[in-house]
Scaffold this motif. Structure first.
Motif, PDB file in Angstrom:
ATOM      1  N   GLN A 147       0.823  -1.210   0.000  1.00 19.79           N
ATOM      2  CA  GLN A 147       0.000   0.000   0.000  1.00 19.79           C
ATOM      3  C   GLN A 147       0.856   1.258   0.000  1.00 19.79           C
ATOM      4  OE1 GLN A 147      -2.748  -0.219   3.262  1.00 19.79           O
ATOM      5  NE2 GLN A 147      -4.007  -1.757   2.269  1.00 19.79           N
ATOM      6  N   GLY A 148       1.981   1.229   0.698  1.00 17.44           N
ATOM      7  CA  GLY A 148       2.892   2.366   0.700  1.00 17.44           C
ATOM      8  C   GLY A 148       3.521   2.585  -0.664  1.00 17.44           C
ATOM      9  N   ASP A 149       3.938   1.495  -1.310  1.00 21.60           N
ATOM     10  CA  ASP A 149       4.496   1.598  -2.661  1.00 21.60           C
ATOM     11  C   ASP A 149       3.453   2.130  -3.641  1.00 21.60           C
ATOM     12  OD1 ASP A 149       6.872   0.564  -1.736  1.00 21.60           O
ATOM     13  OD2 ASP A 149       6.362  -1.495  -2.281  1.00 21.60           O
ATOM     14  N   TYR A 150       2.234   1.644  -3.503  1.00 19.46           N
ATOM     15  CA  TYR A 150       1.161   2.021  -4.414  1.00 19.46           C
ATOM     16  C   TYR A 150       0.857   3.518  -4.336  1.00 19.46           C
ATOM     17  CZ  TYR A 150      -3.359   1.927  -6.756  1.00 19.46           C
ATOM     18  OH  TYR A 150      -4.395   2.175  -7.613  1.00 19.46           O
ATOM     19  N   ILE A 151       0.773   4.036  -3.136  1.00 16.08           N
ATOM     20  CA  ILE A 151       0.454   5.463  -2.982  1.00 16.08           C
ATOM     21  C   ILE A 151       1.600   6.336  -3.490  1.00 16.08           C
ATOM     22  CG2 ILE A 151       1.270   5.816  -0.615  1.00 16.08           C
ATOM     23  CD1 ILE A 151      -1.303   7.382  -0.085  1.00 16.08           C
ATOM     24  N   ILE A 152       2.831   5.887  -3.343  1.00 15.62           N
ATOM     25  CA  ILE A 152       3.980   6.641  -3.856  1.00 15.62           C
ATOM     26  C   ILE A 152       3.986   6.609  -5.390  1.00 15.62           C
ATOM     27  CG2 ILE A 152       6.503   6.705  -4.001  1.00 15.62           C
ATOM     28  CD1 ILE A 152       6.506   5.627  -1.098  1.00 15.62           C
ATOM     29  N   MET A 153       3.751   5.430  -5.982  1.00 14.01           N
ATOM     30  CA  MET A 153       3.765   5.301  -7.435  1.00 14.01           C
ATOM     31  C   MET A 153       2.664   6.126  -8.095  1.00 14.01           C
ATOM     32  SD  MET A 153       4.788   1.359  -8.263  1.00 14.01           S
ATOM     33  CE  MET A 153       3.518   0.625  -7.260  1.00 14.01           C
ATOM     34  N   PRO A 188       5.750  16.571  -6.005  1.00 14.85           N
ATOM     35  CA  PRO A 188       7.123  16.545  -5.468  1.00 14.85           C
ATOM     36  C   PRO A 188       7.215  15.701  -4.188  1.00 14.85           C
ATOM     37  CG  PRO A 188       6.474  18.786  -6.014  1.00 14.85           C
ATOM     38  CD  PRO A 188       5.251  17.929  -6.174  1.00 14.85           C
ATOM     39  N   ILE A 189       8.331  15.016  -4.036  1.00 17.53           N
ATOM     40  CA  ILE A 189       8.494  14.067  -2.932  1.00 17.53           C
ATOM     41  C   ILE A 189       8.409  14.739  -1.565  1.00 17.53           C
ATOM     42  CG2 ILE A 189      11.017  14.094  -2.838  1.00 17.53           C
ATOM     43  CD1 ILE A 189       8.833  10.971  -2.606  1.00 17.53           C
ATOM     44  N   MET A 190       8.924  15.948  -1.447  1.00 16.85           N
ATOM     45  CA  MET A 190       8.861  16.652  -0.160  1.00 16.85           C
ATOM     46  C   MET A 190       7.419  17.010   0.199  1.00 16.85           C
ATOM     47  SD  MET A 190      11.820  16.419   0.957  1.00 16.85           S
ATOM     48  CE  MET A 190      11.673  17.368   2.446  1.00 16.85           C
ATOM     49  N   THR A 191       6.617  17.320  -0.789  1.00 19.60           N
ATOM     50  CA  THR A 191       5.196  17.600  -0.548  1.00 19.60           C
ATOM     51  C   THR A 191       4.480  16.327  -0.118  1.00 19.60           C
ATOM     52  OG1 THR A 191       5.288  19.312  -2.238  1.00 19.60           O
ATOM     53  CG2 THR A 191       3.112  18.579  -1.569  1.00 19.60           C
ATOM     54  N   LEU A 227       1.481   5.594   6.488  1.00 25.32           N
ATOM     55  CA  LEU A 227       2.536   5.077   7.354  1.00 25.32           C
ATOM     56  C   LEU A 227       3.497   4.182   6.568  1.00 25.32           C
ATOM     57  CD1 LEU A 227       3.506   4.948  10.340  1.00 25.32           C
ATOM     58  CD2 LEU A 227       2.180   2.847  10.528  1.00 25.32           C
ATOM     59  N   MET A 228       2.952   3.328   5.710  1.00 25.01           N
ATOM     60  CA  MET A 228       3.799   2.455   4.903  1.00 25.01           C
ATOM     61  C   MET A 228       4.619   3.271   3.901  1.00 25.01           C
ATOM     62  SD  MET A 228       3.481  -0.615   5.962  1.00 25.01           S
ATOM     63  CE  MET A 228       3.269  -0.020   7.603  1.00 25.01           C
ATOM     64  N   ALA A 229       4.055   4.360   3.390  1.00 30.51           N
ATOM     65  CA  ALA A 229       4.817   5.225   2.481  1.00 30.51           C
ATOM     66  C   ALA A 229       5.977   5.886   3.220  1.00 30.51           C
ATOM     67  CB  ALA A 229       3.901   6.287   1.871  1.00 30.51           C
ATOM     68  N   LEU A 230       5.743   6.335   4.443  1.00 29.95           N
ATOM     69  CA  LEU A 230       6.822   6.933   5.244  1.00 29.95           C
ATOM     70  C   LEU A 230       7.905   5.906   5.553  1.00 29.95           C
ATOM     71  CD1 LEU A 230       4.798   9.186   7.703  1.00 29.95           C
ATOM     72  CD2 LEU A 230       6.295   9.935   5.852  1.00 29.95           C
ATOM     73  N   LEU A 231       7.496   4.670   5.814  1.00 31.77           N
ATOM     74  CA  LEU A 231       8.476   3.601   6.039  1.00 31.77           C
ATOM     75  C   LEU A 231       9.255   3.305   4.762  1.00 31.77           C
ATOM     76  CD1 LEU A 231       6.446   1.106   8.238  1.00 31.77           C
ATOM     77  CD2 LEU A 231       8.496   2.342   8.912  1.00 31.77           C
TER      78      LEU A 231
END
Length: 108
Positions: free
Chosen positions: A36-42, A48-51, A85-89
């Motif tokens: 789920q973290g990978d999915y939300i990032i993709m 922008p990554i900082m946002t 949370l998974m994206a932050l990890l």
């Protein structure tokens, strides 16, 4: 509330507080929660990554405050919390340790 599945449960912590727990089964595995973290990032490549990091933290802090104040939290909000949370990890902003991250509890 911690839900227990046929293969145990997975619990999510933020700033040392248990936020939620979900059941694990043959269909819903730990890898799917981590994905789920990978999915939300993709799906946020155009932001922008900082946002992204700012808003993931902001959302986790909001859910944390609601949990501290014993206010109700919807299931959809908890699902988005897990993704944040998974994206932050995944981005290595927080570490998976005793106060932040997740624990897997297998069924005996």
């Amino acid at each position: 509330m911690i839900k227990v599945g046929s293969n145990g449960s997975i619990c999510f912590y933020y700033k040392g507080l248990l936020i939620c727990g979900w059941g694990l089964s043959e269909k819903k595995t730990v890898e799917q929660y981590l994905y789920q973290g990978d999915y939300i990032i993709m799906n946020s490549k155009h932001i922008p990554i900082m946002t992204q990091i700012k808003y993931y933290r902001l959302y986790c802090n909001k859910i944390y405050k609601r949990k501290l104040n014993k206010q109700p939290i919807r299931k959809s909000d908890l699902e988005l919390f897990v993704s944040s949370l998974m994206a932050l990890l995944r981005l290595r902003i927080i570490d998976n340790d005793e106060s932040n991250g997740y624990y897997e509890f297998p069924r005996k």
